[in-house]
Write a protein that holds these residues in place. Structure first.
Motif, PDB file in Angstrom:
ATOM      1  N   SER A 172       0.813  -1.205   0.000  1.00 62.84           N
ATOM      2  CA  SER A 172       0.000   0.000   0.000  1.00 62.84           C
ATOM      3  C   SER A 172       0.851   1.261   0.000  1.00 62.84           C
ATOM      4  N   LYS A 231       8.377  -0.097  -9.967  1.00 64.56           N
ATOM      5  CA  LYS A 231       7.001   0.030  -9.471  1.00 64.56           C
ATOM      6  C   LYS A 231       5.991  -0.218 -10.585  1.00 64.56           C
ATOM      7  N   ALA A 250      -1.743   7.404  -6.353  1.00 67.72           N
ATOM      8  CA  ALA A 250      -0.515   6.634  -6.535  1.00 67.72           C
ATOM      9  C   ALA A 250       0.003   6.774  -7.960  1.00 67.72           C
ATOM     10  N   ASP A 282      -5.342   3.279  -8.018  1.00 69.12           N
ATOM     11  CA  ASP A 282      -5.335   4.468  -7.175  1.00 69.12           C
ATOM     12  C   ASP A 282      -4.760   5.642  -7.971  1.00 69.12           C
ATOM     13  N   GLN A 337       1.744  10.062  -8.137  1.00 74.16           N
ATOM     14  CA  GLN A 337       3.026   9.949  -7.442  1.00 74.16           C
ATOM     15  C   GLN A 337       4.032   9.181  -8.302  1.00 74.16           C
ATOM     16  N   SER A 339       3.338   1.839  -1.934  1.00 77.12           N
ATOM     17  CA  SER A 339       3.603   2.208  -3.318  1.00 77.12           C
ATOM     18  C   SER A 339       2.326   2.393  -4.109  1.00 77.12           C
ATOM     19  N   GLY A 340       1.173   2.110  -3.498  1.00 76.14           N
ATOM     20  CA  GLY A 340      -0.094   2.314  -4.180  1.00 76.14           C
ATOM     21  C   GLY A 340      -0.415   1.176  -5.115  1.00 76.14           C
TER      22      GLY A 340
END
Length: 154
Positions: free
Chosen positions: A5, A33, A15, A12, A18, A7-8
């Protein structure tokens, strides 16, 4: 909750924003990621397809059962991808890192040269004339001029 969670997830939007910012600052971190999230999405879609192939029962299936199964599949796929999953994220990361390191000129040099040594084929190849038996040629001429066929009775 879980270690993924931070790193999303791929669903999302915060995320995702980001991740875009991370990619602008340090592309190598964002590659890992992104590869993990793609692998998680791939695993979730695979699990969904497997669930769809199973025959549904009215005894077990409830109104919101499918929604909860989708949520569980998402969490399971995220944790599988974080732990290494099927190795898809590793392959994607390797491929994307090679693509980032390689310039366009390097990529063109690595391509296999196309061999044009094969002879070109003509659009309309020359054909040898077909030999027609003299009796068939005579029957054809007779039919064309008089409308009479050899098998017809007068």
């Amino acid at each position: 909750m879980n270690d993924f969670s931070s790193s999303g997830s791929y669903l999302d939007f915060n995320a995702l924003a980001q991740l875009k910012g991370d990619a602008a600052r340090d592309p190598s971190k964002a590659v890992r990621k992104t590869a993990e999230q793609f692998e998680a999405y791939f695993i979730q879609q695979m699990m969904k397809s497997m669930r769809d192939s199973i025959e549904k029962s009215d005894l077990v299936e409830g109104g919101n059962m499918e929604m909860y199964q989708d949520l569980m599949d998402k969490e399971v796929s995220l944790s599988m991808a974080k732990r290494g999953g099927m190795g898809l994220a590793d392959m994607l990361e390797r491929q994307m890192n090679q693509a980032q390191a390689m310039s366009t000129q390097d990529a063109l040099r690595q391509r296999q040269p196309i061999s044009l040594s094969a002879p070109a084929l003509p659009l309309n190849p020359a054909r040898e004339p077909l030999m027609i038996k003299p009796a068939a040629a005579e029957a054809y001429r007779l039919e064309r001029t008089s409308g009479f066929k050899l098998g017809d009775k007068p």
